[in-house]
Design an enzyme around this catalytic site. Sequence first.
Site, PDB file in Angstrom:
ATOM      1  N   VAL A  86     -19.717  -3.780 -38.055  1.00 30.93           N
ATOM      2  CA  VAL A  86     -19.690  -2.567 -37.233  1.00 30.93           C
ATOM      3  C   VAL A  86     -20.914  -1.718 -37.570  1.00 30.93           C
ATOM      4  CG1 VAL A  86     -18.403  -0.481 -36.641  1.00 30.93           C
ATOM      5  CG2 VAL A  86     -17.168  -2.607 -37.168  1.00 30.93           C
ATOM      6  N   TYR A 127     -13.122   5.495 -41.076  1.00 34.97           N
ATOM      7  CA  TYR A 127     -12.107   4.742 -40.341  1.00 34.97           C
ATOM      8  C   TYR A 127     -10.724   5.365 -40.327  1.00 34.97           C
ATOM      9  CZ  TYR A 127     -15.705   1.244 -39.884  1.00 34.97           C
ATOM     10  OH  TYR A 127     -16.879   0.611 -39.557  1.00 34.97           O
ATOM     11  N   PHE A 413     -15.724  -9.670 -45.631  1.00 37.49           N
ATOM     12  CA  PHE A 413     -16.093 -10.328 -44.382  1.00 37.49           C
ATOM     13  C   PHE A 413     -16.915  -9.379 -43.517  1.00 37.49           C
ATOM     14  CE2 PHE A 413     -11.690  -8.849 -44.420  1.00 37.49           C
ATOM     15  CZ  PHE A 413     -11.670  -7.907 -43.409  1.00 37.49           C
TER      16      PHE A 413
END
Length: 413
Positions: A86, A127, A413
Amino acid sequence: MATEHGTGPRVLRPEEWDRWYENLVRAFGGGPGSPEERELDRSLTEFDRTLAVWDGDVCVGTAGAFGFRMTVPGGALVPAAGVTMVSVAATHRRRGVLTSMMRRQLDDVRGWGEPLAVLTASEPAIYGRFGYGAATYRLGAEIDTSRVTLARPAGTDDVRLRYAAPADVLDECEAVYAALVPRRPGMLARQPGWERVGLNDPESRRGGASPLQCVLAERDGAVTGYARYRTRLGWGASGHDGTVTLEELAALDPASDAALWGFLCGIDLMSTLTVRGRPVDDAWQYLVSDIRRCRPTLRDDCHLRLVDVGAALQARTYQAPVDVVLEVEDAFCPWNTGRWRLSGDTKGASCGRTEEAADLALSVRELGTAYLGGVSLLSLARAGLVRELRPGALAEASVAFGSPVAPWLPHGF
């Protein structure tokens, strides 16, 4: 949805990957990386789950979602979108690019029928507003192996250790990893291709250390554990001052685990063992002679979001009987907002909509934080983030949501 400047997010086309990747690398302040790393990243890209935002022909936003399966309390593997890569170009900040990607992505994840979304956050403050809560933590340490000794539990002397080239024993190591996946919440079943990540060994990542090394643990002729690590030789005024950096360790039993840790702490000419990204309940902490000389550190790791509250709560089990009505607030994914009745125990659970009076009130972010059992609802309530509406409901639910094994995300990841 269109952003203030440019088009809204759309699925990435394979021929656009290079420009997309260059924007990602720039946003994270990195160099081009090795050709091997670039090839690996491209091979793992799931194009139908990868988004890009464009301003004309310039890529200004990137986001992906790997199709993972994550272990939840009780041992079930649950589909989870692994949110990744992102980024927003610095030229396009505060223009709605990130919000548009998060909106599109969570709509997609819901459409794919995946009840969870997970990520590791380079900046955790970002987030929370999208409903993600820190659900796992990772342990680090700098162990002074010149002054710390390890106890040897029964059976350790029966473990045989042997060196092996990492690539030559990949299948054996992956078999050990796979056997451990159902034992701990937060672990990810390896998707095809992901076994290569642990062998990724470009010189640019070594920091002057050796190439990746591997040692296997064996009992009765079977591989029962492995450790991948690097060494860096150093010399000071008092003599050798080398460092071992642990990259990955997995073991099927306490004796194999202790044998591997003992090996890492006893390598000649090394005086420090650097440990990163381990479970917070890792057993070595209880074998060392002096935990203070290990300088343990703790930081957040996996941030988790419930995309479908009912399906997610029903997918796990509960370590004590629970029957509770949750009043859930979810401004970003309004389909989760409302009352949910959760009934469950160690054998299974059900969760559905209800009009009954609520027992606890919380946001989807706190529900995600508590979901894997590593953070208690009671702790969140003490912070004012969970409200008890029926006396006794908080203690009941807090015990039920817990896990006897600390949740852990085994790799990024």
